[in-house]
Design an enzyme around this catalytic site. Structure first.
Site, PDB file in Angstrom:
ATOM      1  N   CYS A 161       1.445   2.289 -15.813  1.00 22.08           N
ATOM      2  CA  CYS A 161       2.572   1.396 -16.143  1.00 22.08           C
ATOM      3  C   CYS A 161       3.072   1.581 -17.578  1.00 22.08           C
ATOM      4  CB  CYS A 161       2.182  -0.061 -15.917  1.00 22.08           C
ATOM      5  SG  CYS A 161       1.879  -0.436 -14.198  1.00 22.08           S
TER       6      CYS A 161
HETATM    7  N1  COA Z   1      -2.058 -16.065  -0.801  1.00 22.05           N
HETATM    8  C1  COA Z   1      -2.746 -17.205  -0.955  1.00 22.05           C
HETATM    9  N2  COA Z   1      -3.854 -17.320  -1.684  1.00 22.05           N
HETATM   10  C2  COA Z   1      -4.316 -16.202  -2.281  1.00 22.05           C
HETATM   11  C3  COA Z   1      -3.668 -14.969  -2.162  1.00 22.05           C
HETATM   12  C4  COA Z   1      -2.491 -14.917  -1.368  1.00 22.05           C
HETATM   13  N3  COA Z   1      -1.794 -13.784  -1.219  1.00 22.05           N
HETATM   14  N4  COA Z   1      -4.330 -14.046  -2.872  1.00 22.05           N
HETATM   15  C5  COA Z   1      -5.389 -14.676  -3.422  1.00 22.05           C
HETATM   16  N5  COA Z   1      -5.391 -15.985  -3.057  1.00 22.05           N
HETATM   17  C6  COA Z   1      -6.356 -17.021  -3.408  1.00 22.05           C
HETATM   18  C7  COA Z   1      -7.726 -16.453  -3.683  1.00 22.05           C
HETATM   19  O1  COA Z   1      -8.444 -16.310  -2.479  1.00 22.05           O
HETATM   20  C8  COA Z   1      -8.315 -17.484  -4.597  1.00 22.05           C
HETATM   21  O2  COA Z   1      -8.779 -18.553  -3.818  1.00 22.05           O
HETATM   22  P1  COA Z   1     -10.121 -19.370  -4.238  1.00 22.05           P
HETATM   23  O3  COA Z   1      -9.778 -19.986  -5.580  1.00 22.05           O
HETATM   24  O4  COA Z   1     -10.287 -20.325  -3.127  1.00 22.05           O
HETATM   25  O5  COA Z   1     -11.181 -18.327  -4.348  1.00 22.05           O
HETATM   26  C9  COA Z   1      -7.116 -17.993  -5.388  1.00 22.05           C
HETATM   27  O6  COA Z   1      -5.962 -17.642  -4.625  1.00 22.05           O
HETATM   28  C10 COA Z   1      -6.999 -17.365  -6.764  1.00 22.05           C
HETATM   29  O7  COA Z   1      -7.107 -15.940  -6.632  1.00 22.05           O
HETATM   30  P2  COA Z   1      -7.076 -14.971  -7.843  1.00 22.05           P
HETATM   31  O8  COA Z   1      -7.102 -13.546  -7.371  1.00 22.05           O
HETATM   32  O9  COA Z   1      -8.117 -15.396  -8.818  1.00 22.05           O
HETATM   33  O10 COA Z   1      -5.594 -15.287  -8.392  1.00 22.05           O
HETATM   34  P3  COA Z   1      -5.003 -15.183  -9.829  1.00 22.05           P
HETATM   35  O11 COA Z   1      -4.567 -16.518 -10.255  1.00 22.05           O
HETATM   36  O12 COA Z   1      -5.882 -14.388 -10.750  1.00 22.05           O
HETATM   37  O13 COA Z   1      -3.682 -14.318  -9.565  1.00 22.05           O
HETATM   38  C11 COA Z   1      -2.914 -12.047  -9.808  1.00 22.05           C
HETATM   39  C12 COA Z   1      -3.781 -13.012  -9.013  1.00 22.05           C
HETATM   40  C13 COA Z   1      -3.180 -10.635  -9.302  1.00 22.05           C
HETATM   41  C14 COA Z   1      -1.457 -12.404  -9.593  1.00 22.05           C
HETATM   42  C15 COA Z   1      -3.278 -12.167 -11.306  1.00 22.05           C
HETATM   43  O14 COA Z   1      -4.651 -12.066 -11.515  1.00 22.05           O
HETATM   44  C16 COA Z   1      -2.597 -11.108 -12.148  1.00 22.05           C
HETATM   45  O15 COA Z   1      -1.397 -10.956 -12.160  1.00 22.05           O
HETATM   46  N6  COA Z   1      -3.360 -10.384 -12.941  1.00 22.05           N
HETATM   47  C17 COA Z   1      -2.793  -9.360 -13.789  1.00 22.05           C
HETATM   48  C18 COA Z   1      -2.920  -8.057 -13.106  1.00 22.05           C
HETATM   49  C19 COA Z   1      -1.693  -7.240 -13.153  1.00 22.05           C
HETATM   50  O16 COA Z   1      -0.651  -7.618 -13.600  1.00 22.05           O
HETATM   51  N7  COA Z   1      -1.843  -6.040 -12.627  1.00 22.05           N
HETATM   52  C20 COA Z   1      -0.766  -5.149 -12.477  1.00 22.05           C
HETATM   53  C21 COA Z   1      -1.126  -3.805 -12.845  1.00 22.05           C
HETATM   54  S1  COA Z   1      -0.126  -3.264 -14.175  1.00 22.05           S
END
Ligand code: COA
Length: 386
Positions: A161
């Site tokens: 990225c």
């Molecule tokens: N729909 C509903 N719930 C979902 C889900 C979906 N598609 N995906 C995950 N969840 C749930 C999980 O199961 C978890 O549930 P729990 O609390 O009961 O265990 C909860 O949502 C939180 O999941 P988590 O993965 O910890 O979410 P998050 O708040 O960290 O958000 C991202 C996920 C990926 C959006 C976030 O971590 C992020 O953007 N990170 C930066 C990474 C990035 O930008 N990468 C790009 C590469 S450049």
């Protein structure tokens, strides 16, 4: 503060190709959940016996809240939403046809060339800087160079990225060693490296292509010009964002782990990440990179008129801006395009720069910043000169 004539190169034009199809969160989630229902029904006995965990549904509310993404543009919508397939349908092309990645890069490049009133003869080199190249070789950049009628040289580079920021730095170096103008393109078909059956990440990416033209800064600008006041790059190895697709995949057959891969032999070669860790580790890395870079160039963070940040996650961008500024940035200071485009990898910060700079005045300073897998992060400080 450096003198305005301290810059060796300037950005004189940008271009953007946006695919014709958009998928809303509702459409994406409906397809994903239909796939989940079908999977759970097909494996009902194993699930009831406790031998298999049921798949969990996705949710529009979660996606928007966790990422800020509302929709994404893609090169093929039907294949992604077809629950039998859940991948874009991209037919192979003959070797004598322009490849898809080159095609979208050329469209973005032509827009930039039209804007700057340049033909292929006016460019000395082409850099294709992107997360996913369509093939190993010949380099995508050489095909793009040929399609645009550019003499000279072309090469590919991949810093995930952060590729566009690193590409600008590389173009600047080429200009310092004698090139007049360099075209830098970022074709990103992220939908082809995304696992649309993975609930944690199926919503993250979209497709797009961007282009930037760099020019030597020793003559008077003929049109718009953004002096490059400084560039800075940082990398730090991490497995938290990874894609194992590569030229040795076919050699992995019958050698153990890969033989256990699911029915789809490519599923374990697609994008995967530890999103939480990425969030925690990349925000300070990028925030400090920008803050230190501004300080070294002699620009106070409060004097930056606009931040064109990589578009991965809304909260991540808010945290980075807050770390640099010491307060929240608004949409005017750090514009968002990921609501409609999602994460478009290296192209995200360039889309933001392309669409959100017309209102700035001569003398205004901005920061283009890309970051992601590697980890990698690149910062480009620019000042509007004309
Ligand atoms: N729909 C509903 N719930 C979902 C889900 C979906 N598609 N995906 C995950 N969840 C749930 C999980 O199961 C978890 O549930 P729990 O609390 O009961 O265990 C909860 O949502 C939180 O999941 P988590 O993965 O910890 O979410 P998050 O708040 O960290 O958000 C991202 C996920 C990926 C959006 C976030 O971590 C992020 O953007 N990170 C930066 C990474 C990035 O930008 N990468 C790009 C590469 S450049």
């Amino acid at each position: 503060m450096p003198e305005s004539n301290a810059a060796d190169a300037r950005i004189i034009a940008t271009g953007l190709y946006t695919p014709p199809h958009s998928i809303s969160n509702d459409e994406l989630v409906a397809a994903f959940n239909a796939y989940v229902d079908r999977f759970n029904a097909a494996h009902a006995d194993d699930i009831a016996a406790g031998a298999l965990e049921p798949l969990q549904p996705s949710s529009t509310e979660f996606i928007e809240k966790a990422s800020g993404i509302k929709s994404r543009f893609v090169v093929d919508k039907a294949g992604i939403l077809d629950i039998e397939r859940m991948a874009p349908r991209i037919p192979a092309r003959a070797d004598d046809e322009l490849s898809l990645l080159a095609e979208i890069a050329v469209i973005a490049a032509r827009e930039a060339m039209r804007t700057a009133d340049l033909s292929g003869d006016d460019l000395d080199g082409v850099i294709c800087a992107a997360s996913n190249m369509q093939r190993a070789y010949p380099a995508m950049a050489v095909e793009i160079q040929d399609a645009l009628g550019v003499e000279g040289f072309a090469f590919d580079m991949n810093v995930a990225c952060a590729s566009a920021a690193f590409g600008i730095e590389t173009g600047l170096g080429l200009i310092r060693t004698g090139a007049r103008r360099i075209l830098m393109v970022n074709p990103e078909i992220c939908s082809a490296h995304l696992n649309f059956r993975d609930r944690d990440s199926h919503f993250i990416f979209g497709d797009v292509a961007t282009a930037v033209i760099l020019e030597r800064a020793d003559g008077a600008p003929r049109g718009e010009a953004w002096d490059i006041l400084g560039t800075r790059m940082k990398t730090k190895f991490s497995n938290n964002i990874r894609n194992n697709f590569g030229f040795m995949n076919h050699c992995e057959r019958d050698t153990g782990a890969a033989a256990d891969a699911q029915d789809d032999p490519f599923t374990d070669k697609l994008f995967k990440q530890e999103g939480r860790k990425v969030f925690k580790e990349v925000v300070p890395l990028v925030g400090d990179l920008i803050a230190n870079h501004l300080e070294d160039v002699g620009v106070a963070a409060g004097d930056v008129r606009r931040f064109w940040l990589h578009q991965a996650n809304l909260a991540m961008n808010e945290f980075i801006a807050r770390r640099v500024l010491g307060r929240d940035a608004d949409q005017d200071q750090a514009p968002v395009v990921l609501d409609n485009y999602a994460n478009t990898s290296s192209a995200g910060s360039i889309i933001a720069f392309h669409r959100h700079r017309a209102d700035l005045s001569i003398g205004d300073i901005g920061v283009i910043c890309g970051f992601g897998a590697g980890y990698s992060a690149g910062s480009v400080i620019v000042r509007k000169a004309a």
